[in-house]
Design a protein around this motif. Structure first.
Motif, PDB file in Angstrom:
ATOM      1  N   LEU A  35     -57.225  34.460  40.402  1.00 38.79           N
ATOM      2  CA  LEU A  35     -57.804  34.927  41.662  1.00 38.79           C
ATOM      3  C   LEU A  35     -57.454  36.386  41.905  1.00 38.79           C
ATOM      4  O   LEU A  35     -58.316  37.188  42.274  1.00 38.79           O
ATOM      5  N   TYR A  36     -56.202  36.753  41.707  1.00 36.60           N
ATOM      6  CA  TYR A  36     -55.806  38.155  41.884  1.00 36.60           C
ATOM      7  C   TYR A  36     -56.598  39.067  40.947  1.00 36.60           C
ATOM      8  O   TYR A  36     -57.033  40.149  41.341  1.00 36.60           O
ATOM      9  N   GLN A  37     -56.795  38.642  39.713  1.00 34.25           N
ATOM     10  CA  GLN A  37     -57.580  39.443  38.764  1.00 34.25           C
ATOM     11  C   GLN A  37     -59.024  39.598  39.234  1.00 34.25           C
ATOM     12  O   GLN A  37     -59.602  40.690  39.136  1.00 34.25           O
ATOM     13  N   GLU A  38     -59.610  38.527  39.722  1.00 34.33           N
ATOM     14  CA  GLU A  38     -60.999  38.588  40.182  1.00 34.33           C
ATOM     15  C   GLU A  38     -61.135  39.459  41.428  1.00 34.33           C
ATOM     16  O   GLU A  38     -62.116  40.190  41.569  1.00 34.33           O
ATOM     17  N   VAL A  39     -60.169  39.381  42.331  1.00 29.18           N
ATOM     18  CA  VAL A  39     -60.190  40.242  43.520  1.00 29.18           C
ATOM     19  C   VAL A  39     -60.073  41.706  43.096  1.00 29.18           C
ATOM     20  O   VAL A  39     -60.783  42.569  43.612  1.00 29.18           O
ATOM     21  N   ARG A  40     -59.217  41.976  42.153  1.00 27.93           N
ATOM     22  CA  ARG A  40     -59.061  43.346  41.643  1.00 27.93           C
ATOM     23  C   ARG A  40     -60.372  43.832  41.018  1.00 27.93           C
ATOM     24  O   ARG A  40     -60.799  44.967  41.258  1.00 27.93           O
ATOM     25  N   ALA A  41     -61.027  42.974  40.250  1.00 29.11           N
ATOM     26  CA  ALA A  41     -62.311  43.342  39.639  1.00 29.11           C
ATOM     27  C   ALA A  41     -63.365  43.598  40.715  1.00 29.11           C
ATOM     28  O   ALA A  41     -64.159  44.538  40.600  1.00 29.11           O
ATOM     29  N   PHE A  42     -63.362  42.774  41.768  1.00 26.65           N
ATOM     30  CA  PHE A  42     -64.303  42.986  42.868  1.00 26.65           C
ATOM     31  C   PHE A  42     -64.058  44.338  43.524  1.00 26.65           C
ATOM     32  O   PHE A  42     -65.004  45.083  43.804  1.00 26.65           O
ATOM     33  N   ARG A  43     -62.800  44.644  43.795  1.00 28.70           N
ATOM     34  CA  ARG A  43     -62.482  45.931  44.430  1.00 28.70           C
ATOM     35  C   ARG A  43     -62.968  47.103  43.594  1.00 28.70           C
ATOM     36  O   ARG A  43     -63.532  48.064  44.131  1.00 28.70           O
ATOM     37  N   LEU A  44     -62.750  47.031  42.307  1.00 28.83           N
ATOM     38  CA  LEU A  44     -63.210  48.119  41.433  1.00 28.83           C
ATOM     39  C   LEU A  44     -64.728  48.238  41.448  1.00 28.83           C
ATOM     40  O   LEU A  44     -65.279  49.339  41.537  1.00 28.83           O
ATOM     41  N   ALA A  45     -65.409  47.096  41.381  1.00 25.52           N
ATOM     42  CA  ALA A  45     -66.878  47.109  41.399  1.00 25.52           C
ATOM     43  C   ALA A  45     -67.383  47.632  42.738  1.00 25.52           C
ATOM     44  O   ALA A  45     -68.332  48.432  42.776  1.00 25.52           O
ATOM     45  N   ALA A  46     -66.775  47.206  43.830  1.00 25.85           N
ATOM     46  CA  ALA A  46     -67.188  47.654  45.170  1.00 25.85           C
ATOM     47  C   ALA A  46     -66.952  49.152  45.330  1.00 25.85           C
ATOM     48  O   ALA A  46     -67.802  49.860  45.883  1.00 25.85           O
ATOM     49  N   ARG A  47     -65.829  49.630  44.836  1.00 25.25           N
ATOM     50  CA  ARG A  47     -65.560  51.074  44.900  1.00 25.25           C
ATOM     51  C   ARG A  47     -66.625  51.854  44.147  1.00 25.25           C
ATOM     52  O   ARG A  47     -67.051  52.915  44.583  1.00 25.25           O
ATOM     53  N   GLY A  48     -67.044  51.294  43.006  1.00 27.79           N
ATOM     54  CA  GLY A  48     -68.095  51.950  42.238  1.00 27.79           C
ATOM     55  C   GLY A  48     -69.382  52.034  43.015  1.00 27.79           C
ATOM     56  O   GLY A  48     -70.085  53.058  43.000  1.00 27.79           O
ATOM     57  N   VAL A  49     -69.733  50.972  43.720  1.00 20.50           N
ATOM     58  CA  VAL A  49     -70.960  50.955  44.521  1.00 20.50           C
ATOM     59  C   VAL A  49     -70.825  51.915  45.712  1.00 20.50           C
ATOM     60  O   VAL A  49     -71.732  52.690  45.984  1.00 20.50           O
ATOM     61  N   ILE A  50     -69.709  51.855  46.387  1.00 16.10           N
ATOM     62  CA  ILE A  50     -69.502  52.733  47.549  1.00 16.10           C
ATOM     63  C   ILE A  50     -69.470  54.184  47.121  1.00 16.10           C
ATOM     64  O   ILE A  50     -70.077  55.048  47.755  1.00 16.10           O
ATOM     65  N   GLY A  51     -68.822  54.440  45.985  1.00 12.62           N
ATOM     66  CA  GLY A  51     -68.766  55.805  45.454  1.00 12.62           C
ATOM     67  C   GLY A  51     -70.141  56.330  45.091  1.00 12.62           C
ATOM     68  O   GLY A  51     -70.456  57.490  45.281  1.00 12.62           O
ATOM     69  N   ASN A  52     -70.996  55.436  44.570  1.00 14.90           N
ATOM     70  CA  ASN A  52     -72.357  55.835  44.198  1.00 14.90           C
ATOM     71  C   ASN A  52     -73.249  56.027  45.406  1.00 14.90           C
ATOM     72  O   ASN A  52     -74.239  56.742  45.346  1.00 14.90           O
ATOM     73  N   ALA A  53     -72.921  55.370  46.522  1.00 16.06           N
ATOM     74  CA  ALA A  53     -73.746  55.455  47.719  1.00 16.06           C
ATOM     75  C   ALA A  53     -73.451  56.724  48.507  1.00 16.06           C
ATOM     76  O   ALA A  53     -74.264  57.153  49.311  1.00 16.06           O
ATOM     77  N   ALA A  54     -72.291  57.298  48.288  1.00 17.04           N
ATOM     78  CA  ALA A  54     -71.887  58.474  49.093  1.00 17.04           C
ATOM     79  C   ALA A  54     -72.584  59.735  48.626  1.00 17.04           C
ATOM     80  O   ALA A  54     -73.172  59.886  47.645  1.00 17.04           O
TER      81      ALA A  54
END
Length: 113
Positions: free
Chosen positions: A94-113
């Motif tokens: 679960l911790y690994q999957e949450v970490r992967a989600f955070r990285l993916a979300a950061r990528g999306v947020i970073g691309n949206a800015a």
């Protein structure tokens, strides 16, 4: 999660404490699943798989924790060591999957800015 597992580790767990920690965990897990549904329905397609993996990992851990609690209430310790090891492994996943989600979300947020 940690509080539930810590409460269940005892040879004679305090069941009211276990029940309270499980109630807190279930409430938080429900929030995670609701948030995951929002991301899946309204978020970018690139986050769907990673979001589903977080929800699945959370469900997998919840399943083992419920079984541990049910067995503790019944006084059944036959699978305790096996289930504790499984819970620790599922918590790690679960911790690994949450970490992967955070990285993916950061990528999306970073691309949206």
């Amino acid at each position: 999660m940690d509080a539930v597992l810590d409460a269940l580790r005892s040879d004679e767990p305090e069941l009211p404490c276990v029940d309270e920690e499980i109630r807190r965990f279930i409430a938080l897990a429900r929030e995670v699943h609701r948030a995951a549904e929002v991301v899946i329905l309204e978020g970018p397609a690139s986050l769907v798989k990673v979001t589903e993996r977080v929800a699945d990992a959370s469900s997998g851990l919840s399943e083992v924790m419920r079984r541990l609690a049910d067995n503790a209430r019944a006084g059944d310790v036959t699978r305790k060591a096996e289930d504790m090891a499984l819970a620790v492994e599922r918590e790690r996943v679960l911790y690994q999957e949450v970490r992967a989600f955070r990285l993916a979300a950061r990528g999306v947020i970073g691309n949206a800015a």
